[in-house]
Enzyme design. Structure first.
Site, PDB file in Angstrom:
ATOM      1  N   HIS A 125       0.719  -1.055   0.087  1.00 29.48           N
ATOM      2  CA  HIS A 125       0.107  -0.115   0.125  1.00 29.48           C
ATOM      3  C   HIS A 125       0.813   1.392  -0.101  1.00 29.48           C
ATOM      4  O   HIS A 125       0.733   2.060  -0.853  1.00 29.48           O
ATOM      5  CB  HIS A 125      -0.885  -0.081   1.166  1.00 29.48           C
ATOM      6  CG  HIS A 125      -1.808   1.332   1.568  1.00 29.48           C
ATOM      7  ND1 HIS A 125      -2.701   1.567   0.765  1.00 29.48           N
ATOM      8  CD2 HIS A 125      -1.423   2.226   2.330  1.00 29.48           C
ATOM      9  CE1 HIS A 125      -3.156   2.805   1.333  1.00 29.48           C
ATOM     10  NE2 HIS A 125      -2.386   3.288   2.503  1.00 29.48           N
ATOM     11  N   ASP A 164       8.622  20.481 -26.730  1.00 33.65           N
ATOM     12  CA  ASP A 164       8.510  19.317 -25.908  1.00 33.65           C
ATOM     13  C   ASP A 164       9.715  19.453 -24.981  1.00 33.65           C
ATOM     14  O   ASP A 164      10.312  20.274 -24.875  1.00 33.65           O
ATOM     15  CB  ASP A 164       8.798  18.257 -26.894  1.00 33.65           C
ATOM     16  CG  ASP A 164       8.195  17.098 -26.341  1.00 33.65           C
ATOM     17  OD1 ASP A 164       8.354  16.634 -25.118  1.00 33.65           O
ATOM     18  OD2 ASP A 164       7.751  16.053 -27.233  1.00 33.65           O
ATOM     19  N   TRP A 199       7.054   0.059   3.617  1.00 32.52           N
ATOM     20  CA  TRP A 199       7.383   0.994   2.763  1.00 32.52           C
ATOM     21  C   TRP A 199       9.062   1.436   2.871  1.00 32.52           C
ATOM     22  O   TRP A 199       9.788   1.541   1.940  1.00 32.52           O
ATOM     23  CB  TRP A 199       6.611   2.010   2.110  1.00 32.52           C
ATOM     24  CG  TRP A 199       6.892   3.216   2.860  1.00 32.52           C
ATOM     25  CD1 TRP A 199       6.419   3.586   4.000  1.00 32.52           C
ATOM     26  CD2 TRP A 199       7.594   4.568   2.315  1.00 32.52           C
ATOM     27  NE1 TRP A 199       6.781   4.952   4.339  1.00 32.52           N
ATOM     28  CE2 TRP A 199       7.355   5.355   3.078  1.00 32.52           C
ATOM     29  CE3 TRP A 199       8.078   4.665   1.066  1.00 32.52           C
ATOM     30  CZ2 TRP A 199       8.089   6.803   3.039  1.00 32.52           C
ATOM     31  CZ3 TRP A 199       8.917   6.026   0.816  1.00 32.52           C
ATOM     32  CH2 TRP A 199       8.795   6.837   1.991  1.00 32.52           C
ATOM     33  N   SER A 205      13.774   5.316 -13.275  1.00 35.69           N
ATOM     34  CA  SER A 205      12.837   6.311 -14.030  1.00 35.69           C
ATOM     35  C   SER A 205      12.886   7.862 -13.331  1.00 35.69           C
ATOM     36  O   SER A 205      12.911   8.623 -14.223  1.00 35.69           O
ATOM     37  CB  SER A 205      11.309   5.626 -13.818  1.00 35.69           C
ATOM     38  OG  SER A 205      10.371   6.609 -14.166  1.00 35.69           O
ATOM     39  N   SER A 206      12.857   7.844 -12.241  1.00 33.16           N
ATOM     40  CA  SER A 206      12.600   9.206 -11.479  1.00 33.16           C
ATOM     41  C   SER A 206      13.898  10.067 -11.975  1.00 33.16           C
ATOM     42  O   SER A 206      13.969  11.370 -12.031  1.00 33.16           O
ATOM     43  CB  SER A 206      12.315   9.139 -10.102  1.00 33.16           C
ATOM     44  OG  SER A 206      11.516   8.499  -9.832  1.00 33.16           O
ATOM     45  N   HIS A 231      13.164  11.733   3.516  1.00 33.58           N
ATOM     46  CA  HIS A 231      12.385  13.152   3.690  1.00 33.58           C
ATOM     47  C   HIS A 231      12.491  13.841   2.647  1.00 33.58           C
ATOM     48  O   HIS A 231      11.442  14.288   2.023  1.00 33.58           O
ATOM     49  CB  HIS A 231      13.132  13.697   4.727  1.00 33.58           C
ATOM     50  CG  HIS A 231      12.114  14.547   5.454  1.00 33.58           C
ATOM     51  ND1 HIS A 231      10.917  14.435   6.061  1.00 33.58           N
ATOM     52  CD2 HIS A 231      12.037  15.936   4.892  1.00 33.58           C
ATOM     53  CE1 HIS A 231      10.324  15.237   6.320  1.00 33.58           C
ATOM     54  NE2 HIS A 231      11.051  16.358   5.533  1.00 33.58           N
ATOM     55  N   GLU A 268      11.926  12.849  -0.557  1.00 33.10           N
ATOM     56  CA  GLU A 268      10.827  12.470  -1.035  1.00 33.10           C
ATOM     57  C   GLU A 268       9.360  12.884  -0.826  1.00 33.10           C
ATOM     58  O   GLU A 268       8.648  13.304  -1.821  1.00 33.10           O
ATOM     59  CB  GLU A 268      10.939  10.901  -0.945  1.00 33.10           C
ATOM     60  CG  GLU A 268       9.950  10.124  -1.460  1.00 33.10           C
ATOM     61  CD  GLU A 268       9.455  10.314  -2.842  1.00 33.10           C
ATOM     62  OE1 GLU A 268      10.430  10.650  -3.743  1.00 33.10           O
ATOM     63  OE2 GLU A 268       8.737   9.945  -3.440  1.00 33.10           O
ATOM     64  N   TYR A 300       8.677  15.799   0.454  1.00 33.29           N
ATOM     65  CA  TYR A 300       8.926  17.112  -0.183  1.00 33.29           C
ATOM     66  C   TYR A 300       8.731  16.995  -1.426  1.00 33.29           C
ATOM     67  O   TYR A 300       8.227  18.241  -2.267  1.00 33.29           O
ATOM     68  CB  TYR A 300      10.066  17.909   0.334  1.00 33.29           C
ATOM     69  CG  TYR A 300       9.943  18.351   1.881  1.00 33.29           C
ATOM     70  CD1 TYR A 300       9.808  19.445   2.192  1.00 33.29           C
ATOM     71  CD2 TYR A 300       9.812  17.483   2.795  1.00 33.29           C
ATOM     72  CE1 TYR A 300       9.517  19.624   3.607  1.00 33.29           C
ATOM     73  CE2 TYR A 300       9.884  17.619   4.118  1.00 33.29           C
ATOM     74  CZ  TYR A 300       9.597  18.902   4.379  1.00 33.29           C
ATOM     75  OH  TYR A 300       9.409  19.092   5.885  1.00 33.29           O
ATOM     76  N   SER A 343      -1.137  26.837  -5.953  1.00 35.04           N
ATOM     77  CA  SER A 343      -0.930  28.311  -6.464  1.00 35.04           C
ATOM     78  C   SER A 343      -1.795  28.805  -7.570  1.00 35.04           C
ATOM     79  O   SER A 343      -2.266  29.778  -7.728  1.00 35.04           O
ATOM     80  CB  SER A 343       0.713  28.801  -6.584  1.00 35.04           C
ATOM     81  OG  SER A 343       1.257  28.541  -5.336  1.00 35.04           O
ATOM     82  N   HIS A 372      14.547  13.107  11.841  1.00 35.24           N
ATOM     83  CA  HIS A 372      13.319  13.143  12.708  1.00 35.24           C
ATOM     84  C   HIS A 372      12.551  11.887  12.319  1.00 35.24           C
ATOM     85  O   HIS A 372      11.641  11.523  13.304  1.00 35.24           O
ATOM     86  CB  HIS A 372      12.616  14.268  12.625  1.00 35.24           C
ATOM     87  CG  HIS A 372      11.834  14.531  11.307  1.00 35.24           C
ATOM     88  ND1 HIS A 372      11.908  15.734  10.584  1.00 35.24           N
ATOM     89  CD2 HIS A 372      11.099  13.800  10.418  1.00 35.24           C
ATOM     90  CE1 HIS A 372      11.277  15.450   9.150  1.00 35.24           C
ATOM     91  NE2 HIS A 372      10.835  14.302   9.242  1.00 35.24           N
ATOM     92  N   HIS A 373      13.033  11.008  11.698  1.00 34.92           N
ATOM     93  CA  HIS A 373      12.481   9.998  11.318  1.00 34.92           C
ATOM     94  C   HIS A 373      13.275   8.788  12.443  1.00 34.92           C
ATOM     95  O   HIS A 373      12.839   7.448  12.331  1.00 34.92           O
ATOM     96  CB  HIS A 373      12.244   9.214   9.954  1.00 34.92           C
ATOM     97  CG  HIS A 373      11.646   9.945   9.187  1.00 34.92           C
ATOM     98  ND1 HIS A 373      10.289  10.096   8.605  1.00 34.92           N
ATOM     99  CD2 HIS A 373      12.122  11.236   8.243  1.00 34.92           C
ATOM    100  CE1 HIS A 373       9.852  11.144   7.961  1.00 34.92           C
ATOM    101  NE2 HIS A 373      11.140  11.761   7.697  1.00 34.92           N
ATOM    102  N   THR A 409       6.963  27.100   5.052  1.00 35.47           N
ATOM    103  CA  THR A 409       5.471  26.669   4.377  1.00 35.47           C
ATOM    104  C   THR A 409       4.464  27.360   4.939  1.00 35.47           C
ATOM    105  O   THR A 409       3.441  27.636   4.239  1.00 35.47           O
ATOM    106  CB  THR A 409       5.326  25.382   5.408  1.00 35.47           C
ATOM    107  OG1 THR A 409       6.607  24.564   5.125  1.00 35.47           O
ATOM    108  CG2 THR A 409       4.224  24.375   4.688  1.00 35.47           C
ATOM    109  N   LYS A 464       3.986  30.333   2.676  1.00 37.96           N
ATOM    110  CA  LYS A 464       3.076  30.063   1.565  1.00 37.96           C
ATOM    111  C   LYS A 464       1.584  30.133   2.009  1.00 37.96           C
ATOM    112  O   LYS A 464       0.908  30.536   1.041  1.00 37.96           O
ATOM    113  CB  LYS A 464       3.583  28.648   0.806  1.00 37.96           C
ATOM    114  CG  LYS A 464       5.003  28.601   0.503  1.00 37.96           C
ATOM    115  CD  LYS A 464       5.295  27.197  -0.194  1.00 37.96           C
ATOM    116  CE  LYS A 464       4.659  27.209  -1.601  1.00 37.96           C
ATOM    117  NZ  LYS A 464       4.997  28.070  -2.562  1.00 37.96           N
ATOM    118  N   ARG A 480       1.099   1.217  15.007  1.00 40.15           N
ATOM    119  CA  ARG A 480       0.998   0.977  13.326  1.00 40.15           C
ATOM    120  C   ARG A 480       1.615  -0.144  12.962  1.00 40.15           C
ATOM    121  O   ARG A 480       2.571  -0.804  13.731  1.00 40.15           O
ATOM    122  CB  ARG A 480       1.351   2.373  12.568  1.00 40.15           C
ATOM    123  CG  ARG A 480       2.946   2.363  12.624  1.00 40.15           C
ATOM    124  CD  ARG A 480       3.396   3.519  11.985  1.00 40.15           C
ATOM    125  NE  ARG A 480       3.659   3.599  10.561  1.00 40.15           N
ATOM    126  CZ  ARG A 480       4.305   4.067   9.793  1.00 40.15           C
ATOM    127  NH1 ARG A 480       5.277   5.129  10.272  1.00 40.15           N
ATOM    128  NH2 ARG A 480       4.314   3.965   8.425  1.00 40.15           N
TER     129      ARG A 480
END
Lengths: 754, 307
Positions: free
Chosen positions: A298, A327, A362, A392-393, A476, A478, A480, A491, A525-526, A551, A554, A673
């Site tokens: 998941h 393009d 994950w 790919s990324s 992390h 990721e 963001y 926006s 922080h993880h 943040t 924004k 969890r």
């Protein structure tokens, strides 16, 4: 010449074979039992076939081997082998019986001074002697091997001899018995039943094939086409999609694939919630191991196969339009990036066909993921699939970096770029620096699993926490990466539907850039509960709290944009407003978790699950659904149905909050969890959450219906249905093949009053 | 999906990706599938089939460039001068190299992290008594035969030079020299790989120390007796020193190998006079990649062979 020689050769060959057949001795029943290697191997393979022209064993001969119940290592046991039954039931006398026995482990030996049993040519087989030929029962010894947690297989052959000479009309049989050591685990061979996920996958496959047959059949009948014609027609329609390098089509492929995997990930999520509907024992709905696979797949699906493809789908479609290019810089590479996605996804999901998908979360923490307890080869497929997705990324990031810096139209200076474009530019910069680290970490994990390297092996002196550092250094940035484009979409939508340019464009750009830079420093922080250096934890706590500042800037800028604007409340705007609310809630709980003492208590609990679903679903997904409603007219030329859109929003917003808000509460109550069950006192809350989650899931079908319905029946959109002023609205809907008939020049980046 | 300005549909990306998936499925099943989950060797065929597909996809891809003689259709007009000082493809190559920097940084930092955590082996140190807790680096294994590492370094550095000379020759319309210099690069790169594989084989079998001697604690490694840790050879599953050494040098070697595959294409095209004054950028792009691979070696060599 050759043919005559060949004839001679073949005749000679034939004669040689015939001679060999006649000269070769047929099996010879030796009165002393088996005493040479060849015969031993023949007996082991075929049985005592020397004793009967009929090579089958005879069921009426009963070979009885007396064994102890189990064995202890090193002990010696007395075994008795006797024969009974068979057509040659005669009393003791000359030439009555023979035997042969092998043991897969341990050592067989005759009892001292026993003249009836012998050990032929030094191997661990026993057979009868000439004297032993006259009996039907033999006694001998067996010494157990050193290990007692294994099983030993005995194969005993018995020959019921008819009293005469020669080897005809004897009847033989064999018996194989497994003896377990005292510590051995007895394996029960059961028919492996299909697991829940396997059943679902096979069900889908059958449905897909049936649908295919129905669709093709329908076409054949109603349009009177031959089977090949129908297939050719479909191939002609599909082939351009397989070979396209046009950013609009690749973008569409990305978006459709992303949403398809979003629904698959959603089904996995509903499986999780069904499991957690009430406290369950192992195997009640899912086994605990299957549950591990479910939440792993998941998470991986939602982030890598849903969120990122949807984001890059929109980026692919819109960036060239927004910057006024025809393009991307490397169109073929772009197609490669896309195709790595479905193929990588298939590799990822192969685990479901091979005994269990990856079940390591994950986040794939070692040593669980590098050791034996994780599913094999499911976890290997999980690793391999993600390596492909990482490639790919990376290629996408390179493509966009070059495109956005080099291919902007005249007048499109950096500080006039639309904010969605800016968000993608910063996002790809994060991708470039973080994905390769994750890909290497995956390769190290694969090496540990497949080639026996020791990168995460505690016994070898390695540190499993290395994985956490490498993963979260990527992980992390990721998150963001998935939220910054959502900010960009917000926006775009908020400005268009407030009929005002964004408040504080420059600060918006710098805020996103700052968020991007800081994202590399906060990853610790993880890892607050790993026993990391206190100074490291302190710095990370501070910077995590710090990232709330840009943040917040924004969010306030969006609010300021709306204040004093004239708000048009259409579906995209409604979703955008909802996103601002849910994302802000998620952001606040993020700051709560940034505090080390609080995190130590709440780590790995449902409070964290609530937090990240608020920012990921409430942030990324809602924003991009709003983006679909916003840009669908541009991509298809048709408007989506407003009423259905608002209904979709109402259902999604209400039931998303109903499902995920209470997770804060159960998290604070201590629900962990990644557990397949929980304390019974939380059952009511969980039931509520599960039901709300299911309604949320099913209400997405309204969206699917709207997308398909509007494609056929939506009203014509025209070039600029929302009266937006970024460059994509200057071209037709849908854009022409080369995106712009003429490269435009941007004079003013804001709304120009006509 | 039109030809409006030069890009056209191609099956190569799709084919390459399907082949990659097949390759991975074969690899995983061959190493971790089957009844006992330790590998179903029948799948090696699938693995090689996938590799063949990947190679085919690559060849279909480069076919478009095979007959290309000018950059015109490739080059896209630039409206912002600052960014126009570099061609699109060169820019792309530099960004790609940035990601490669991250790859090797990760590998090297994992190695340094592990190495810094324990003291290097020293027979006089108390904590090294069991030898196992201390780091016996690959450098100790190789020290007696450092000549091969030195030849490799020399070969790679020289090959960077030959690439530059090939580019220079192309710019000066000298197709024969271009081909020869590119071929020299291929030869030097191949020497590098062959020597490396030979080195690996010797280390794996513990040969660099000469004969196996009977092992006692506190022996002097400089005299080429085998560390007890490595008495059965030095391989990637022997110890953390082995894992880090082989994975890092292996990743570097894989990059060299992929470079050589691309180089074969370049040589083939140079051989048919494909590179000249007007069209030579591909060699330069390859050269950038090759210089980077060389630069990584300049870090890997001291870190693993000398330190």
């Amino acid at each position: 010449m050759i043919t005559t020689n060949l004839k001679k050769l073949s005749i000679g060959f034939l004669i040689a074979i015939l001679v060999a057949i006649t000269a070769f001795p047929t099996g010879n029943g030796l009165p002393t039992g088996i005493t040479d290697q060849n015969t031993t191997e023949t007996v082991i393979a075929n049985g005592c076939t020397c004793h009967n022209t009929d090579t089958q064993a005879t069921n009426s001969v009963i070979v009885n081997l007396t064994l102890p119940g189990n064995f202890t290592s090193g002990e010696t046991y007395t075994l008795i082998l006797n024969l009974s039954g068979g057509p040659n039931e005669l009393s003791d006398g000359e030439n009555r019986g023979g035997f042969f026995i092998t043991a897969s482990d341990g050592e067989l030996s005759p009892i001292a001074n026993d003249s009836l049993v012998q050990k032929p040519f030094g191997l661990t087989h026993l057979t009868h002697t000439v004297e032993g030929n006259d009996y039907r029962e033999w006694t001998f010894e067996w010494t157990a091997p050193d290990k007692q947690d294994i099983s030993v297989e005995f194969v005993a052959y018995g020959n019921s001899v008819n009293g005469g000479d020669g080897s005809q009309n004897d009847y033989w049989n064999k018996q194989a018995i497994t003896l377990y050591g005292v510590d051995a685990v007895i394996e029960i061979e059961t028919q492996k039943e299909l697991s829940g996920p396997q059943k679902i996958i096979y069900a889908f496959a059958i449905i897909a094939v049936t649908l295919g047959v129905v669709v093709i059949g329908n076409q054949m009948v109603t349009k009177d086409q031959a089977f090949e014609e129908v297939l050719k027609g479909y191939w002609k329609a599909i082939y351009p999609w397989l070979t396209t390098t046009d950013h609009k089509y690749v973008g569409t492929l990305y978006i459709c694939t992303g949403f398809a995997w979003f629904f698959i990930g959603g089904i996995l999520g509903l499986l999780i919630r069904w499991q957690l509907m009430e406290p369950r024992v192992d195997g009640d709905f899912l086994t605990y191991e299957e549950y591990n696979s479910t939440f792993t797949m998941h998470g991986t699906t939602m982030i890598f196969m849903a969120a990122m493809p949807i984001i890059f789908g929109f980026a692919n479609y819109l960036i060239p339009l927004q910057i006024g290019a025809r393009d991307l810089a490397f169109p073929r590479l772009n197609a490669l990036s896309y195709w790595l996605l479905p193929t990588g996804g298939i590799v990822l999901y192969m685990g479901y066909f091979t005994g269990g998908a990856g079940d390591v979360g994950w986040t794939g923490y070692t040593p669980y993921s590098s050791g034996d307890s994780s599913t094999t080869p499911g976890t290997d497929f999980w690793v391999a699939g993600q390596i492909m997705l990482g490639a790919s990324s990376t290629l996408t990031a390179i493509n966009f970096m070059v495109t956005m810096l080099r291919m902007r139209a005249p007048g499109v200076t950096m500080m006039r770029l639309p904010l969605f474009s800016w968000s993608i530019l910063i996002t790809v910069f994060l991708l470039l620096l973080s994905i390769p680290v994750f890909t290497v970490a995956l390769i190290l994990l694969m090496a540990d699993r497949t080639f026996g390297t020791l990168y995460f092996n505690i016994d070898a002196g390695a540190d499993p926490i290395l994985w956490q550092h490498l993963f979260w250094y990527f992980g992390h940035p990721e998150v963001y990466i998935v939220i910054l484009p959502a900010f960009g979409v917000l926006s775009e939508i908020i400005t268009t539907f407030s009929r005002r340019p964004i408040f504080g464009y420059t600060s918006m750009v710098y805020a996103m850039a700052t968020i991007g830079v800081i994202s590399f420093i906060v990853y610790g922080h993880h890892m607050f509960t790993t026993g990391a250096d206190p100074l490291f934890r302190f710095i990370v706590m501070l910077t995590t709290m710090l990232v709330a500042v840009p943040t917040g800037i924004k969010i306030f800028n969006w609010l300021a944009t709306m204040t004093g604007g004239s708000i048009v409340l259409k579906t995209p705007m409604v979703f955008a407003l909802g996103t601002v609310i849910t994302f802000t809630i998620g952001g606040i709980t993020g700051i709560v978790l940034a505090s080390i003492p609080i995190d130590i208590a709440l780590h790995d609990g449902y409070f964290v699950v609530a937090h990240f679903h608020y920012v990921l679903v409430g942030g990324t997904i809602f924003a991009f659904i709003g983006g679909v409603y916003y840009w669908y007219p541009k991509m298809t030329g048709k408007m989506m149905n407003e009423k259905l859109g608002l209904l979709h929003f109402a259902m999604s917003f209400i039931f998303f909050n109903a499902a995920f808000y209470p997770m804060h509460n159960v998290g604070l109550s201590g629900m962990p969890r990644r557990y397949a069950t929980y304390d019974a006192s939380l059952a009511d809350m969980n039931e509520f959450i599960s039901i709300a989650a299911m309604i949320f899931g099913f209400s997405q079908l309204i969206f699917v219906y709207n997308v398909f319905y509007s494609y056929k029946n939506g009203e014509e959109a025209g070039d600029d249905p929302w009266d937006g002023w970024s460059l994509e609205w200057t071209t037709s809907s849908p854009p022409p093949h080369n995106s712009f008939t003429e490269i435009p020049t941007l004079k003013v980046a804001e709304e120009e009053k006509q | 999906m039109s030809d409006d300005y030069g890009h056209h549909g191609t099956i190569a990306p799709f084919l390459f990706c399907v082949a990659t998936a097949v390759m991975f499925i074969g690899l995983v099943m061959a190493t971790a599938g089957g009844e006992d989950k330790t590998g179903d060797t029948g799948y090696w065929f699938i693995f090689f089939f996938g590799l063949a597909g990947m190679l085919t996809g690559f060849m279909i891809w480069v076919q478009d460039y095979w007959n290309q003689t000018s950059e015109e259709s490739e080059e896209i007009e630039v409206y912002h001068e600052f960014w126009g000082t570099i061609t699109t493809r060169k820019f792309g190559m530099w960004i790609f190299l940035l990601t490669e920097v991250m790859v090797f940084s990760t590998l090297l930092s994992a190695y340094l992290r592990y190495r810094a955590a324990v003291p290097d082996y020293d027979p006089t140190l108390a904590e090294c008594v069991g030898i196992d807790p201390c780091w016996v680096p690959a450098a100790d294994v190789i020290r007696s035969h450092l000549i091969f590492g030195i030849i490799n370094t020399f070969a790679l550095l020289l090959s960077s030079l030959t690439v530059v000379l090939a580019l220079y020759a192309a710019k000066n319309n000298n197709p024969k020299a271009t081909t020869r210099y590119l071929f020299a690069t291929l030869v030097l790169g191949s020497i590098f790989l062959v020597l490396k594989l030979w080195e690996w084989g010797e280390m794996k079998n513990g040969h660099f120390w000469g004969e196996e001697c009977s092992v006692t604690v506190g022996q002097d490694i400089a005299n080429h007796c085998i560390a007890p840790k490595y008495e059965h050879g030095f391989w990637l599953d022997t110890s953390l020193e082995g894992s880090t050494f082989y994975i890092t040098t292996g990743t570097h070697g894989a990059h060299v190998f992929i470079g050589l595959i691309a180089l074969v294409y370049l040589i083939a095209k140079a051989n048919k006079d494909g590179y000249n004054e007007e069209y030579h950028d591909t060699i330069e792009l390859f050269g950038l990649y090759w210089h980077y691979v060389d630069l990584v070696w300049v870090f890997v060599f001291p870190f693993f062979y000398l330190y």
